[in-house]
Design an enzyme around this catalytic site. Structure first.
Site, mmCIF file in Angstrom:
data_model
loop_
_atom_site.group_PDB
_atom_site.id
_atom_site.type_symbol
_atom_site.label_atom_id
_atom_site.label_comp_id
_atom_site.label_asym_id
_atom_site.label_seq_id
_atom_site.Cartn_x
_atom_site.Cartn_y
_atom_site.Cartn_z
ATOM 1 N N ASP A 135 -14.734 -15.915 74.842
ATOM 2 C CA ASP A 135 -14.824 -17.127 75.642
ATOM 3 C C ASP A 135 -14.234 -18.257 74.806
ATOM 4 O OD1 ASP A 135 -15.793 -19.116 77.662
ATOM 5 O OD2 ASP A 135 -16.890 -17.356 78.368
ATOM 6 N N HIS A 143 -10.904 -19.702 80.096
ATOM 7 C CA HIS A 143 -11.826 -19.528 78.964
ATOM 8 C C HIS A 143 -11.068 -19.062 77.721
ATOM 9 C CE1 HIS A 143 -15.579 -20.114 81.233
ATOM 10 N NE2 HIS A 143 -14.980 -19.453 82.223
ATOM 11 N N GLU A 160 -13.719 -19.289 86.901
ATOM 12 C CA GLU A 160 -13.665 -20.679 86.437
ATOM 13 C C GLU A 160 -12.318 -21.026 85.804
ATOM 14 O OE1 GLU A 160 -18.408 -21.379 85.511
ATOM 15 O OE2 GLU A 160 -17.127 -20.683 83.874
ATOM 16 N N TRP A 165 -21.217 -13.518 91.329
ATOM 17 C CA TRP A 165 -22.221 -14.335 90.650
ATOM 18 C C TRP A 165 -22.621 -15.543 91.483
ATOM 19 C CZ3 TRP A 165 -21.562 -19.445 88.921
ATOM 20 C CH2 TRP A 165 -20.265 -19.953 88.958
ATOM 21 N N PHE A 197 -30.554 -14.745 83.585
ATOM 22 C CA PHE A 197 -31.751 -14.815 82.755
ATOM 23 C C PHE A 197 -31.675 -15.898 81.688
ATOM 24 C CE2 PHE A 197 -33.330 -10.148 83.471
ATOM 25 C CZ PHE A 197 -33.507 -10.438 84.808
ATOM 26 N N ASP A 198 -30.617 -16.725 81.706
ATOM 27 C CA ASP A 198 -30.626 -17.910 80.847
ATOM 28 C C ASP A 198 -31.374 -19.060 81.513
ATOM 29 O OD1 ASP A 198 -28.428 -17.640 82.594
ATOM 30 O OD2 ASP A 198 -27.286 -19.184 81.568
ATOM 31 N N TRP A 213 -26.408 -15.418 79.590
ATOM 32 C CA TRP A 213 -25.441 -16.284 78.912
ATOM 33 C C TRP A 213 -26.158 -16.986 77.756
ATOM 34 C CZ3 TRP A 213 -20.676 -15.282 80.458
ATOM 35 C CH2 TRP A 213 -20.490 -14.762 81.745
ATOM 36 N N THR A 214 -25.447 -17.241 76.658
ATOM 37 C CA THR A 214 -26.165 -17.555 75.412
ATOM 38 C C THR A 214 -25.879 -18.935 74.840
ATOM 39 O OG1 THR A 214 -24.459 -16.470 74.060
ATOM 40 C CG2 THR A 214 -26.325 -15.110 74.813
#
Length: 530
Positions: free
Chosen positions: A157, A229, A293, A360, A386-387, A435-436
């Site tokens: 990314d 990205h 995106e 998504w 789950f973020d 996503w982190t």
């Protein structure tokens, strides 16, 4: 038992299973691997007998426990492995701890079982924050325990590239690290931690991860997200960009205008990278190529790219993006892999028929992809990102928004009855995304994934969680305790899990979904015909 088996019948009698017991028959290696703490020994006849029945599906099995021992009948190696996972859940929680000479009672039972969906996935973003190989191997073990079978690794990314490349070494030498990381969200002034962050997997690491996963019936799905990205890639090789201008590995979050050029040198670069990935991972039936995106302004502003688009007979930059992704999917097909994309790539049109779509932005666009003949893996923001925090409480640690609960995940229906039979048949699986940007370490990964991933496993394997899920989850948490998973307690975080105060300005799910619906509607109105 989680996930819930298709049919479970209690039988009279029980059996005492001791460490060092023998296992015999076909597929015994899968059973031994699924029960590492029991130190099972191969033998001509044993307390656990395993045999293959090719009339069953590859992942299907029948498990019978009686006073004379354990019998497993499986359609394939995966079925035997999952039968042993179910057998393990019949044992006390202590069986999940390392011990020697232990013995555990197994109740009499017959289980007939097979999965609802073939794709039962977890996605981990290792680009925004890197997680070393040991954490990936541990996650594979936890997935296998829950009969999850696809690990989608987001390897690149704007904020980092995470794979060694011997053909393009600047990718791991330059693109794998950034000097600092943004620490503020949704507010000003912007702040940074001024701490370098980075890391990457060597090709040898990937080979080990791939082999480790296959042994546990997990398929690694690598993602090289293009053409957007792209800041990290262009930091190493700016000539691959639409402008050719130098770029830095991004130290902030959000969408960047950095974009790869669609010209032939970029396609050559990416196919070489695919060859390295596939060669390292081994059997790689799927490669995710992103397509989400994408800011196309630099393509529209480039005379060279416009001339190339005209030479291809394409009317717009959106058509050019569709052509570019189709070209990459064709290259993957030549290498024996299917392309996977996010739903924006479907909206752009022109996909190969065998491309899998991950919607998504919601199952509305997923239904359109299914109706168009594409296989779909359900990945909607709500309830599978789950973020997001699990409650709106001020005690929750940093999250992108609030709230996606265990109950929300457990209630998800990936193939609703309101869809046609043909559309429902195109839903091949379910996958949760982590996503982190706000997940800096492995302890936070545990907190975000579990126990919501238990509900995901239930939905992916059984198709619903209506049968006593809450009570079974309470029991299941004891297994996670024994393993050492630092999950979020159902009543809320432990004091030490409240890492940061909840910040003002965090978004909620309803606002996000309204924005996504608007994005999807706008994109559909400009989508070329298929």
């Amino acid at each position: 038992m989680i996930p819930r088996p298709e049919l479970l019948t209690d039988l009279s009698g029980s059996f005492e299973l001791a460490s060092g017991a023998t296992v015999s028959g076909d597929l015994l290696d899968a059973v031994r691997l699924a029960l590492p703490g029991l130190d099972l020994r191969p033998g001509d006849s044993g307390e656990i007998d395993v045999r293959r029945d090719r009339g069953l599906g590859e992942e299907a099995y029948r498990l019978t426990v009686g006073s004379r021992g354990v019998e497993i009948v499986a359609g394939g190696r995966a079925g035997a492995f999952y039968a042993a996972q179910s057998l393990h859940q019949l044992l006390p929680h202590a069986s999940y701890r390392f011990s020697t000479g232990a013995s555990w009672p197994v109740p009499g039972v017959r289980i007939d079982d097979a999965p609802r969906f073939a794709w039962r996935g977890l996605h981990l973003d290792v680009a925004r924050h890197f997680f070393p190989k040991r954490e990936i191997l541990r996650l594979i073990d936890l997935m296998a325990m829950h009969k999850l079978n696809r690990l989608h690794l987001h390897l690149v990314d704007d904020q980092g590239w995470r794979v060694e490349s011997r053909a393009y070494p600047l990718l791991h030498e330059v693109s794998s690290h950034r000097p600092r990381t943004m620490t503020t969200f949704h507010r000003e002034p912007v702040a940074y931690d001024e701490v370098p962050h980075g890391g990457y997997y060597t090709l040898d690491d990937l080979a080990e991860i791939g082999a480790y996963a296959r042994a546990r019936c997990v398929t690694i799905v690598p993602e090289i997200d293009v053409p957007g990205h792209a800041s990290a890639i262009l930091a190493a090789y700016p000539a691959l960009g639409a402008t050719g201008e130098p770029c830095d590995v991004l130290d902030r979050w959000g969408i960047s205008p950095a974009i790869l050029s669609p010209l032939p040198p970029t396609v050559e670069f990416l196919t070489t990278v695919f060859d390295e990935l596939i060669g390292a991972l081994g059997e790689t039936p799927y490669v995710h190529i992103g397509g989400d995106e994408v800011v196309l302004d630099h393509w529209a502003g480039s005379a060279e790219i416009s001339a190339y688009r005209d030479s291809l007979g394409l009317a717009s930059v959106n058509d050019l993006q569709a052509w570019f992704l189709r070209r990459l999917a064709d290259a993957l097909a030549e290498r024996g892999a299917r392309a996977v994309v996010w739903d924006e790539a479907f909206v752009s049109g022109g996909l190969r028929e065998d491309t899998l779509v991950m919607p998504w932005r919601g199952m509305g666009v997923g239904r359109r992809a299914a109706a168009a003949g594409h296989d779909v893996v359900a990945t909607p923001v709500f309830p599978l990102y789950f973020d997001y925090a699990e409650s709106a409480s001020a005690d929750e640690p940093m999250a992108i928004g609030e709230a996606i609960t265990v109950a929300d995940v457990a209630a998800f229906d990936a193939a609703p009855d309101s869809w046609t039979d043909e559309e429902r048949a195109r839903v091949v699986g379910v996958q949760a995304q982590l996503w982190t940007e706000r997940v800096p370490d492995a302890r936070t990964v545990d907190y975000r994934l579990w126990p919501r991933a238990c509900a995901l496993a239930e939905v992916a394997w059984a198709g619903s969680s209506s049968d006593g899920f809450t009570g079974r989850l309470d029991e299941h948490l004891g297994r996670l305790d024994a393993i050492g998973v630092e999950y979020r307690p159902l009543a809320g975080p432990h004091p030490w899990q409240r890492r940061r105060p909840h910040r003002p300005g965090v978004v909620n799910v309803s606002n996000v979904m309204a924005r996504i619906d608007a994005m999807t509607h706008d994109a559909e109105s400009t989508r070329p015909s298929l």
